[in-house]
Write a protein that holds these residues in place. Structure first.
Motif, PDB file in Angstrom:
ATOM      1  N   SER A  41       0.209   3.159  16.816  1.00  0.00           N
ATOM      2  CA  SER A  41      -0.494   4.426  17.062  1.00  0.00           C
ATOM      3  C   SER A  41      -1.217   4.342  18.381  1.00  0.00           C
ATOM      4  N   SER A  42      -1.074   5.353  19.184  1.00  0.00           N
ATOM      5  CA  SER A  42      -1.870   5.480  20.390  1.00  0.00           C
ATOM      6  C   SER A  42      -1.858   6.958  20.739  1.00  0.00           C
ATOM      7  N   PRO A  43      -2.694   7.383  21.684  1.00  0.00           N
ATOM      8  CA  PRO A  43      -2.693   8.818  22.003  1.00  0.00           C
ATOM      9  C   PRO A  43      -1.327   9.304  22.484  1.00  0.00           C
ATOM     10  N   ARG A  44      -0.505   8.388  22.962  1.00  0.00           N
ATOM     11  CA  ARG A  44       0.797   8.812  23.479  1.00  0.00           C
ATOM     12  C   ARG A  44       1.800   9.099  22.368  1.00  0.00           C
ATOM     13  N   GLY A  45       1.550   8.598  21.190  1.00  0.00           N
ATOM     14  CA  GLY A  45       2.500   8.864  20.116  1.00  0.00           C
ATOM     15  C   GLY A  45       2.192   7.994  18.923  1.00  0.00           C
ATOM     16  N   VAL A  46       2.783   8.358  17.799  1.00  0.00           N
ATOM     17  CA  VAL A  46       2.598   7.566  16.591  1.00  0.00           C
ATOM     18  C   VAL A  46       3.951   7.315  15.947  1.00  0.00           C
ATOM     19  N   VAL A  47       4.097   6.124  15.388  1.00  0.00           N
ATOM     20  CA  VAL A  47       5.258   5.862  14.552  1.00  0.00           C
ATOM     21  C   VAL A  47       5.054   6.670  13.269  1.00  0.00           C
ATOM     22  N   PRO A  48       6.034   7.495  12.873  1.00  0.00           N
ATOM     23  CA  PRO A  48       5.808   8.347  11.699  1.00  0.00           C
ATOM     24  C   PRO A  48       5.606   7.513  10.437  1.00  0.00           C
ATOM     25  N   PRO A  49       4.930   8.068   9.444  1.00  0.00           N
ATOM     26  CA  PRO A  49       4.558   7.314   8.241  1.00  0.00           C
ATOM     27  C   PRO A  49       5.742   6.585   7.607  1.00  0.00           C
ATOM     28  N   GLU A  50       6.920   7.248   7.628  1.00  0.00           N
ATOM     29  CA  GLU A  50       8.054   6.672   6.910  1.00  0.00           C
ATOM     30  C   GLU A  50       8.605   5.418   7.579  1.00  0.00           C
ATOM     31  N   ARG A  51       8.148   5.124   8.809  1.00  0.00           N
ATOM     32  CA  ARG A  51       8.667   3.919   9.450  1.00  0.00           C
ATOM     33  C   ARG A  51       7.598   2.845   9.623  1.00  0.00           C
ATOM     34  N   ARG A  52       6.542   2.907   8.812  1.00  0.00           N
ATOM     35  CA  ARG A  52       5.460   1.935   8.956  1.00  0.00           C
ATOM     36  C   ARG A  52       5.463   0.896   7.848  1.00  0.00           C
ATOM     37  N   ASN A  53       6.201   1.163   6.794  1.00  0.00           N
ATOM     38  CA  ASN A  53       6.150   0.329   5.596  1.00  0.00           C
ATOM     39  C   ASN A  53       4.720   0.139   5.094  1.00  0.00           C
ATOM     40  N   VAL A  54       4.034   1.263   5.028  1.00  0.00           N
ATOM     41  CA  VAL A  54       2.669   1.297   4.521  1.00  0.00           C
ATOM     42  C   VAL A  54       2.682   2.057   3.210  1.00  0.00           C
ATOM     43  N   GLY A  55       2.092   1.486   2.186  1.00  0.00           N
ATOM     44  CA  GLY A  55       2.006   2.205   0.920  1.00  0.00           C
ATOM     45  C   GLY A  55       0.668   2.904   0.830  1.00  0.00           C
ATOM     46  N   MET A  56       0.609   3.944  -0.012  1.00  0.00           N
ATOM     47  CA  MET A  56      -0.677   4.637  -0.136  1.00  0.00           C
ATOM     48  C   MET A  56      -0.895   5.110  -1.562  1.00  0.00           C
ATOM     49  N   VAL A  57      -2.133   4.930  -2.030  1.00  0.00           N
ATOM     50  CA  VAL A  57      -2.535   5.479  -3.319  1.00  0.00           C
ATOM     51  C   VAL A  57      -3.538   6.580  -3.024  1.00  0.00           C
TER      52      VAL A  57
ATOM     53  N   ILE B 275       3.381   0.020  -4.784  1.00  0.00           N
ATOM     54  CA  ILE B 275       3.649  -1.396  -4.526  1.00  0.00           C
ATOM     55  C   ILE B 275       5.090  -1.788  -4.801  1.00  0.00           C
ATOM     56  N   VAL B 276       5.855  -0.956  -5.505  1.00  0.00           N
ATOM     57  CA  VAL B 276       7.190  -1.348  -5.905  1.00  0.00           C
ATOM     58  C   VAL B 276       8.089  -1.564  -4.682  1.00  0.00           C
ATOM     59  N   VAL B 277       7.770  -0.888  -3.582  1.00  0.00           N
ATOM     60  CA  VAL B 277       8.598  -1.053  -2.389  1.00  0.00           C
ATOM     61  C   VAL B 277       8.108  -2.223  -1.537  1.00  0.00           C
ATOM     62  N   ARG B 278       7.135  -2.987  -2.065  1.00  0.00           N
ATOM     63  CA  ARG B 278       6.556  -4.129  -1.350  1.00  0.00           C
ATOM     64  C   ARG B 278       6.151  -3.755   0.071  1.00  0.00           C
ATOM     65  N   PRO B 279       5.186  -2.858   0.193  1.00  0.00           N
ATOM     66  CA  PRO B 279       4.760  -2.472   1.543  1.00  0.00           C
ATOM     67  C   PRO B 279       4.032  -3.629   2.237  1.00  0.00           C
ATOM     68  N   ASP B 280       4.010  -3.609   3.556  1.00  0.00           N
ATOM     69  CA  ASP B 280       3.242  -4.613   4.304  1.00  0.00           C
ATOM     70  C   ASP B 280       1.755  -4.421   4.029  1.00  0.00           C
ATOM     71  N   THR B 281       1.360  -3.163   3.929  1.00  0.00           N
ATOM     72  CA  THR B 281      -0.041  -2.825   3.770  1.00  0.00           C
ATOM     73  C   THR B 281      -0.162  -1.736   2.720  1.00  0.00           C
ATOM     74  N   LEU B 282      -1.192  -1.813   1.902  1.00  0.00           N
ATOM     75  CA  LEU B 282      -1.427  -0.754   0.922  1.00  0.00           C
ATOM     76  C   LEU B 282      -2.760  -0.099   1.236  1.00  0.00           C
ATOM     77  N   LEU B 283      -2.737   1.228   1.394  1.00  0.00           N
ATOM     78  CA  LEU B 283      -3.954   1.981   1.657  1.00  0.00           C
ATOM     79  C   LEU B 283      -4.371   2.678   0.373  1.00  0.00           C
ATOM     80  N   LEU B 284      -5.636   2.585   0.011  1.00  0.00           N
ATOM     81  CA  LEU B 284      -6.115   3.237  -1.212  1.00  0.00           C
ATOM     82  C   LEU B 284      -7.267   4.165  -0.854  1.00  0.00           C
ATOM     83  N   ASP B 285      -7.083   5.453  -1.139  1.00  0.00           N
ATOM     84  CA  ASP B 285      -8.071   6.460  -0.748  1.00  0.00           C
ATOM     85  C   ASP B 285      -8.893   6.866  -1.961  1.00  0.00           C
ATOM     86  N   GLU B 286     -10.075   6.281  -2.101  1.00  0.00           N
ATOM     87  CA  GLU B 286     -10.950   6.559  -3.251  1.00  0.00           C
ATOM     88  C   GLU B 286     -10.144   6.649  -4.537  1.00  0.00           C
ATOM     89  N   PRO B 287      -9.379   5.635  -4.871  1.00  0.00           N
ATOM     90  CA  PRO B 287      -8.412   5.795  -5.964  1.00  0.00           C
ATOM     91  C   PRO B 287      -9.078   5.953  -7.326  1.00  0.00           C
TER      92      PRO B 287
END
Lengths: 353, 579
Positions: free
Chosen positions: A68-84, A152-164
């Protein structure tokens, strides 16, 4: 697995800065909690980490990959980040099994593997046997577990949890804290956990990042944050500390009005304006005594609330300052009672604002 | 402490894909849909302006069409007639609609639910069908009312003549009072009765309370009903075509139609239609402001419990009065249509020996053109509904999720046909597609796309409100699991919105079934639909098959309305006549 490096991250909404220069690095496999009141920028940080928003300044790195930078962001689907998500965001038209299998289907895994992995994830969150249910047929706590399993089933590199846990009742919330911690320990996924509940952050996190108005106030282990708050905000936010304004007379000695306090933290120049923070549970209320000793002052009880195993007492000190004390519930402090308030030096922390 | 500088690995790191968003293949989908929508709406509108500035004879650029159209006496006469017609209709419709609304929502009159349903049925009935039915009832010599009067009094001829401006006013009023009814009824229902009670406590009688409190509070709704009826009467084509062309008294819409007959002056027609567009846009803007203004709209969404006004011995008399408009707009017309459709010759009346089911056999089996028209109607309406539901869904998604630059403009364009009267849209389509490069005239696409454009706002606003009700995290969850925006749309958004997609489809399908004012300009013999066949047959005086087709058309319409009502309840249906 990933090491996350955030540098000088900024994000504005219209004119107001939601995030004003955030620097943070998160180790591989660590569980970090972002803690702060609403509007402190913690959810903004999470959205930037997920790739839902573009920063106005600064960068985010996953390992040696700039994402991520002001010039552009890798879209969510290509980050291997999970989110709750806070509201779980379970797809109501899919069963538990289909919800959890969805990410694996997107990755074009084979049918047997999908079955095996879904079974593993549901087992991890103790939900086996509910595969064919739809989300609306589950309790809040069960929905929460499905959301966790799906992430977690997709074994993300990172899991983000938003006030779960914010939509769960108090008992379930306490139980789920340990569940999430257990899942972290079993999987080793790097987790970033956003919450406004300091108890939750303390229980769950390796390190706590206290945030306020778009900035980091303090980073540290739960113990460090609790015992050595470095700002008035942290002291007040974590455990409702009493904050007494004063002037440093000599190293380790602060004058707050009529009260002379010996404190734990030294190493500030004499004459500086400081704040002494002391938690309600560290104050002792005793019978008034004739002799005036160090770190003690007279006061009068103005309010008392019975809370079961302890009581919350508000005392007006001789100088006119009000403090809160937690006292054992067997003693009785009617409003109007004269008391002596004792400050133990080890519990008084100096904060320079 | 863990504040760190950016890692020293910058040099060997993969540079961020700045073009990642541009390369996203799903963007092509949003962009194409937006382009199609823009073309659908803007091309006809631009063409109507362009045509209006071209000479019919030489195709040179000129303002001559405007000069001619708005200075020659024979073209000013229809404008005068239109204004008279629209004003009288609006006053009549508001008076009737307000009375019925008050009776239904404020009193203890019996049969309130019945009246409400009948008003809704009048809403669904196209007024040109009413016009045909009223020809049977009140044509100068052959009309049944006139015959009855002659038979009863022995007079030379009966007093009624439906082929007149007064006749057109009667018929259009009968089908546009539901606007005033709907607006005023909902305003009255939201008005807390404390407002009236406190007036009563201060000593005001019921008449004074009604005149000083109730009606003034409902004033914006009454005005909005007035404007909608005015607009409806001004832009209505079918009824004036059936009743006023034979009387040789033109209004603007019939005059526009005549510009397209031999010797045709399409460009003059375009110039003549522009004021209709401008007036429609202005009136709808005013109407929206009236209904959107908070000053009068009396507090919250939930109506308080209220005691109905006690009518006493006036309960039944008021009910009888309230039955008159539905009697004139529904019971008599449908009875007349049904009787005619079952008669060998309508002039003989529905008596034994004259009764037959032959016309239904004629329409459904024997007659090639009638069967074709029914098939075309269903096919075109279904095609238009399908195209427009898909297009509206994709474009409103792109707009709400800000997937394209200029998203706001996109919704504005999608809602624009709302202010374009059907007849004006038809002229735009004719100007745009009756010539190269895109020659659609004579093909089914001409009608399908015209229906689609005309009812696009219904589907677009429906999709938009459905999308606003969708938690965006349901979509974000897909993204974090590795799905692209397009996958998200396909796998989660569309399945979750399927009910409202179906609702949009029905809400476009139903009005497309009975569309006349656009179809009449755009059909050819090979693409005739039921409404245009009704128009042609009626022109030739074949009223029995006209009635039969009308009954079949309304059976189809009411069947779809019932399906929609069962599926979605009444609230969404109101939108279908809103556009």
């Amino acid at each position: 697995m990933a090491r996350i490096t955030i540098s000088k991250l900024e994000r504005r909404y219209e004119e107001t800065a939601a995030l004003a220069g955030l620097d943070l690095s998160i180790e591989d496999g660590e569980l970090v909690a972002l803690l702060g009141p609403s509007g402190c920028g913690k959810t903004t940080t999470l959205n930037l980490l997920a790739g839902f928003a573009r920063p106005d300044a600064g960068e985010i790195w996953f390992d040696d990959r700039l994402i991520s930078s002001p010039r552009g962001v890798v879209p969510p689907e290509r980050r291997n980040v999970g989110m709750v998500f806070q509201g779980y965001a379970l797809w109501p038209h899919l069963t538990v099994e289909q919800n959890v299998a969805f990410g694996l289907e997107l990755r074009r895994r084979g049918r047997p593997e999908i079955k095996r992995e879904v079974d593993w994830a549901l087992g991890l969150v103790n939900l086996r046997g509910l595969e064919r249910r739809y989300p609306h047929e589950l309790s809040g706590g069960q929905q929460q577990r499905v959301a966790l399993a799906r992430a977690i089933v997709v074994r993300p590199d990172t899991l983000l949890l938003d006030e779960p846990l914010s939509n769960l009742d108090a008992n379930l919330r306490e139980q789920m804290r340990f569940e999430i911690r257990r899942v972290h320990d079993e999987t080793g996924i790097t987790m970033v956990y956003v919450t406004h509940d300091q108890a939750e952050a303390m229980v769950i996190a390796d390190r706590v990042v206290v945030m306020n108005v778009g900035r980091i106030e303090q980073i540290g282990t739960p113990r460090e944050i609790y015992e050595c708050p470095r700002s008035r905000f942290v002291a007040a936010f974590i455990g409702n500390a009493n904050c007494l304004p004063g002037v440093l007379v000599e190293p380790g000695l602060v004058r707050c009005g009529e009260l002379l306090l010996r404190t734990a933290t030294p190493s500030v120049a004499a004459g500086t304006d400081v704040t002494v923070c002391v938690r309600p549970s560290a104050l002792r209320l005793c019978e008034p005594a004739a002799t005036v000793s160090e770190n003690a002052v007279h006061g009068r009880v103005v309010q008392q609330a019975f809370l079961g195993d302890h009581q919350d007492v508000r005392v007006e000190l001789a100088g006119g300052i009000q403090v809160r004390a937690l006292a054992p519930s067997r003693e009785d402090f009617e409003p109007g009672t004269e008391v002596r308030v004792q400050f133990s030096p080890g519990d008084c922390h100096i904060v320079v604002d | 402490m863990t504040s760190v500088a950016p890692p020293a690995t910058v040099a060997r790191s993969r540079p961020i894909a700045a073009g990642a968003r541009l390369l996203d293949p799903s963007r092509a989908v949003w962009a194409l849909a937006a382009l199609a929508l823009t073309a659908l709406v803007l091309v006809p509108l631009l063409w109507i302006f362009a045509s209006s500035l071209q000479s019919d004879a030489t195709s040179q650029w000129t303002v001559g069409n405007y000069v001619e159209g708005f200075s020659r006496a024979i073209y000013l006469e229809p404008i005068r007639n239109s204004l008279i017609l629209a004003s009288v209709v609006a006053v009549t419709a508001v008076a009737v609609g307000t009375l019925l609304a008050w009776a239904v929502s404020r009193t203890d009159m019996p049969g309130r639910g019945l009246i409400r349903s009948l008003v809704f049925a009048a809403f669904v009935t196209p007024s040109f069908l009413g016009a045909i039915a009223w020809i049977f009832l009140a044509a100068p010599n052959s009309g049944w009312f006139n015959k009855a009067v002659v038979a009863l009094t022995g007079a030379q001829r009966g007093p009624f003549n439906i082929y007149s401006v007064a006749g057109a006013i009667l018929v259009i009023s009968l089908y546009s009072y539901p606007y005033a009814f709907t607006f005023v009824a909902s305003a009255l229902e939201l008005m807390p009765s404390e407002l009236e009670r406190s007036a009563a406590l201060l000593g005001a009688g019921w008449l004074r309370t009604t005149l000083r409190i109730t009606l003034p509070l409902a004033r914006p709704a009454i005005l909005a009903g007035f404007l909608m009826s005015f607009l409806e009467a001004l832009t209505e084509f079918g009824t004036p075509a059936f009743l006023l062309i034979p009387a040789r008294q033109q209004v603007m819409t019939t005059q526009i139609y005549l510009f397209f007959q031999f010797p045709s002056r399409p460009n003059l027609g375009a110039a003549y239609a522009i004021p209709l567009l401008l007036v429609a846009a202005a009136l709808l803007l005013v109407q929206r402001r009236l209904l959107g203004r908070r000053r009068f709209t009396t507090v919250g969404g939930r109506g308080t419990a209220r005691d109905a006004f006690q009518l006493g011995r006036w309960r039944w008399p008021l009910f009888v009065v309230c039955l008159i408009p539905p009697l004139l707009s529904l019971v008599l017309p449908y009875a007349a249509l049904l009787a005619t459709s079952l008669s060998r010759a309508w002039g003989n009346g529905p008596v034994p020996g004259n009764l037959t089911l032959d016309w239904y056999r004629w329409a459904l089996f024997d007659n090639q053109s009638a069967r074709a028209a029914i098939q075309h109607t269903l096919l075109y309406a279904a095609a238009a509904a399908t195209i427009v539901s898909v297009l509206a869904l994709i474009t409103s998604y792109a707009s709400i999720r800000r997937l394209l630059p200029g998203a706001r403009i996109l919704s504005f364009i999608a809602m624009a046909p709302f202010v374009v009267p059907g007849i004006v849209l038809a002229i735009g389509f004719y100007s745009a597609y009756a010539r190269p490069p895109l020659l659609l005239y004579g093909t089914a696409w001409m009608l399908i796309l015209a229906f689609a454009t005309r009812f696009l706002p219904i589907a677009y606003s429906g999709s938009e409100s459905a999308l606003r009700g969708l938690d965006v995290d349901l979509e974000n969850a897909v993204r974090t699991l590795g799905g692209s925006q397009l996958t998200t749309f396909r796998r989660v958004t569309v399945p979750l919105l399927r009910r409202s997609i179906l609702a949009n489809w029905l809400l476009v399908f139903v009005p497309s079934l009975r569309e006349l004012s656009a179809a009449i300009f755009l059909f050819t013999p090979a693409t005739a639909v039921m409404s245009t066949l009704i128009f042609d047959l009626s022109d030739a005086g074949n009223f029995e098959p006209v009635s039969t087709l009308g009954i079949i058309m309304m059976l189809l319409t009411f069947a779809m309305v019932v399906v929609a009502y069962r599926l979605f309840g009444g609230a969404q249906l109101a939108r279908s006549r809103g556009a």
